[in-house]
Design a protein around this motif. Structure first.
Motif, mmCIF file in Angstrom:
data_model
loop_
_atom_site.group_PDB
_atom_site.id
_atom_site.type_symbol
_atom_site.label_atom_id
_atom_site.label_comp_id
_atom_site.label_asym_id
_atom_site.label_seq_id
_atom_site.Cartn_x
_atom_site.Cartn_y
_atom_site.Cartn_z
ATOM 1 N N GLU A 146 0.821 -1.211 0.000
ATOM 2 C CA GLU A 146 0.000 0.000 0.000
ATOM 3 C C GLU A 146 0.863 1.273 0.000
ATOM 4 O O GLU A 146 0.491 2.287 0.597
ATOM 5 C CB GLU A 146 -0.954 0.014 1.204
ATOM 6 C CG GLU A 146 -1.884 -1.178 1.279
ATOM 7 C CD GLU A 146 -2.686 -1.231 2.563
ATOM 8 O OE1 GLU A 146 -2.964 -0.155 3.136
ATOM 9 O OE2 GLU A 146 -3.011 -2.335 3.010
ATOM 10 N N THR A 147 2.005 1.205 -0.656
ATOM 11 C CA THR A 147 2.871 2.379 -0.704
ATOM 12 C C THR A 147 2.318 3.402 -1.690
ATOM 13 O O THR A 147 1.729 3.054 -2.713
ATOM 14 C CB THR A 147 4.302 1.998 -1.123
ATOM 15 O OG1 THR A 147 4.259 1.303 -2.381
ATOM 16 C CG2 THR A 147 4.954 1.109 -0.081
ATOM 17 N N PHE A 184 2.838 13.781 0.080
ATOM 18 C CA PHE A 184 2.109 12.664 0.672
ATOM 19 C C PHE A 184 2.941 11.394 0.593
ATOM 20 O O PHE A 184 3.467 11.047 -0.468
ATOM 21 C CB PHE A 184 0.790 12.462 -0.068
ATOM 22 C CG PHE A 184 -0.006 11.271 0.386
ATOM 23 C CD1 PHE A 184 -0.698 11.305 1.584
ATOM 24 C CD2 PHE A 184 -0.066 10.128 -0.389
ATOM 25 C CE1 PHE A 184 -1.443 10.214 1.999
ATOM 26 C CE2 PHE A 184 -0.810 9.032 0.014
ATOM 27 C CZ PHE A 184 -1.505 9.064 1.219
ATOM 28 N N THR A 200 2.821 7.203 2.140
ATOM 29 C CA THR A 200 2.093 6.194 2.895
ATOM 30 C C THR A 200 2.673 4.816 2.626
ATOM 31 O O THR A 200 3.207 4.549 1.539
ATOM 32 C CB THR A 200 0.588 6.208 2.542
ATOM 33 O OG1 THR A 200 -0.098 5.277 3.389
ATOM 34 C CG2 THR A 200 0.347 5.837 1.090
ATOM 35 N N SER A 201 2.579 3.935 3.624
ATOM 36 C CA SER A 201 2.994 2.550 3.468
ATOM 37 C C SER A 201 2.371 1.714 4.573
ATOM 38 O O SER A 201 2.040 2.229 5.646
ATOM 39 C CB SER A 201 4.528 2.416 3.524
ATOM 40 O OG SER A 201 5.023 2.826 4.800
ATOM 41 N N HIS A 202 2.181 0.430 4.278
ATOM 42 C CA HIS A 202 1.694 -0.522 5.277
ATOM 43 C C HIS A 202 2.877 -1.338 5.760
ATOM 44 O O HIS A 202 3.558 -1.997 4.978
ATOM 45 C CB HIS A 202 0.627 -1.444 4.676
ATOM 46 C CG HIS A 202 0.000 -2.367 5.672
ATOM 47 N ND1 HIS A 202 -1.266 -2.166 6.174
ATOM 48 C CD2 HIS A 202 0.467 -3.487 6.288
ATOM 49 C CE1 HIS A 202 -1.551 -3.128 7.044
ATOM 50 N NE2 HIS A 202 -0.508 -3.937 7.118
ATOM 51 N N THR A 235 10.209 4.691 5.726
ATOM 52 C CA THR A 235 9.640 5.343 4.554
ATOM 53 C C THR A 235 10.295 6.709 4.432
ATOM 54 O O THR A 235 10.243 7.497 5.375
ATOM 55 C CB THR A 235 8.115 5.499 4.689
ATOM 56 O OG1 THR A 235 7.524 4.215 4.931
ATOM 57 C CG2 THR A 235 7.514 6.096 3.427
ATOM 58 N N THR A 288 -0.113 15.329 10.321
ATOM 59 C CA THR A 288 -0.505 13.993 10.765
ATOM 60 C C THR A 288 -1.861 14.041 11.450
ATOM 61 O O THR A 288 -2.285 15.096 11.943
ATOM 62 C CB THR A 288 0.536 13.411 11.741
ATOM 63 O OG1 THR A 288 0.142 12.083 12.129
ATOM 64 C CG2 THR A 288 0.653 14.269 12.992
ATOM 65 N N THR A 307 -1.021 0.577 8.436
ATOM 66 C CA THR A 307 -0.778 1.630 7.457
ATOM 67 C C THR A 307 -0.606 2.981 8.141
ATOM 68 O O THR A 307 -1.340 3.316 9.070
ATOM 69 C CB THR A 307 -1.939 1.708 6.455
ATOM 70 O OG1 THR A 307 -2.071 0.444 5.785
ATOM 71 C CG2 THR A 307 -1.687 2.787 5.417
ATOM 72 N N ASN A 308 0.355 3.738 7.659
ATOM 73 C CA ASN A 308 0.526 5.113 8.112
ATOM 74 C C ASN A 308 0.610 6.022 6.894
ATOM 75 O O ASN A 308 1.335 5.762 5.944
ATOM 76 C CB ASN A 308 1.809 5.271 8.932
ATOM 77 C CG ASN A 308 2.011 6.711 9.362
ATOM 78 O OD1 ASN A 308 1.117 7.314 9.958
ATOM 79 N ND2 ASN A 308 3.175 7.283 9.065
ATOM 80 N N ALA A 309 -0.173 7.112 6.939
ATOM 81 C CA ALA A 309 -0.123 8.141 5.894
ATOM 82 C C ALA A 309 0.168 9.477 6.550
ATOM 83 O O ALA A 309 -0.342 9.776 7.637
ATOM 84 C CB ALA A 309 -1.447 8.195 5.141
ATOM 85 N N TRP A 310 0.991 10.283 5.893
ATOM 86 C CA TRP A 310 1.355 11.588 6.441
ATOM 87 C C TRP A 310 1.828 12.486 5.314
ATOM 88 O O TRP A 310 1.974 12.044 4.166
ATOM 89 C CB TRP A 310 2.431 11.445 7.518
ATOM 90 C CG TRP A 310 3.717 10.809 7.047
ATOM 91 C CD1 TRP A 310 3.896 9.537 6.615
ATOM 92 C CD2 TRP A 310 4.999 11.434 6.952
ATOM 93 N NE1 TRP A 310 5.205 9.319 6.260
ATOM 94 C CE2 TRP A 310 5.902 10.461 6.457
ATOM 95 C CE3 TRP A 310 5.465 12.712 7.240
ATOM 96 C CZ2 TRP A 310 7.251 10.748 6.246
ATOM 97 C CZ3 TRP A 310 6.814 12.981 7.030
ATOM 98 C CH2 TRP A 310 7.683 12.007 6.549
#
Length: 207
Positions: free
Chosen positions: A31-32, A49, A51-53, A61, A86, A192-195
């Motif tokens: 999910e990158t 942006f 993001t990665s799981h 990342t 965030t 997953t984190n998105a920032w």
């Protein structure tokens, strides 16, 4: 002479290359995603942006960029301040730990290009001593945790944060007077984190 590198991702991300590290075959991050994207409300404007799981219990990342204008072969000390957006709170628990407390903001620097390289033990890691999670290395420093102390758990609100470190990273400029800087997250959060990267200030002082 001391100098300052000002990075403004709200104006664009040209020249910045994304990447991931700290995994082995079979548990690479999924999910990158990367790109210059509109910030979530209530924030305005755009940012970088990322993001990665995290499938490896430990994924880095990052985004990297080469800067010039230095004396070839000269030694410098770099300190970093990073601004980002965030929606993670330091008050939450999560898979394998808290997202807000289990993900660390990191900065690194090198005269050689940082690359994700497969090690002899099968792990894919950066070819520099970044450290790991909350531990700093000789070429990378942990600036703090991802999460905001001002957010309630699960509030779904995005805020701007700034993390800094006064611990200097020693760097030797290459033969062309250039060096590389790296900004990113090192995650022990197993999801997953998105920032959004918004900007950075790099103070450069000759040794």
């Amino acid at each position: 002479m001391a100098s300052v590198i000002n990075v403004d991702f709200t104006q664009g991300i040209d020249g910045w290359t994304p990447g991931v590290a700290d995994y082995v075959d079979g548990d690479e991050p999924s999910e990158t995603g990367y790109g210059w994207s509109k910030l979530p409300a209530p924030l305005e404007g755009k940012g970088y942006f990322l993001t990665s799981h995290n499938n490896s219990d430990d994924v880095l990342t990052y985004a990297k960029h080469q800067v010039g204008g230095f004396v070839p072969g000269a030694k410098y000390n770099l300190t970093f301040s990073m601004t980002y957006a965030t929606d993670a709170s330091t008050q939450c628990f999560g898979v394998g730990g808290s997202r807000g407390l289990g993900i660390f903001m990191v900065a690194a620097a090198s005269g050689d290009e940082p690359k994700t390289v497969k090690q002899a033990n099968g792990a894919y890691r950066l070819n520099l001593d970044r450290g790991n999670n909350g531990e700093s290395g000789t070429q990378g420093k942990t600036l703090g945790v991802l999460g905001s102390e001002d957010l309630e758990c699960g509030a779904g609100v995005w805020v701007k944060q700034t993390r800094s470190s006064t611990d200097a990273i020693p760097v030797t400029a290459d033969k062309d007077g250039k060096l590389w800087i790296v900004l990113g997250t090192d995650s022990g959060f197993e999801a997953t984190n998105a920032w959004f990267l918004l900007g950075a200030t790099v103070n450069v002082k000759p040794q």
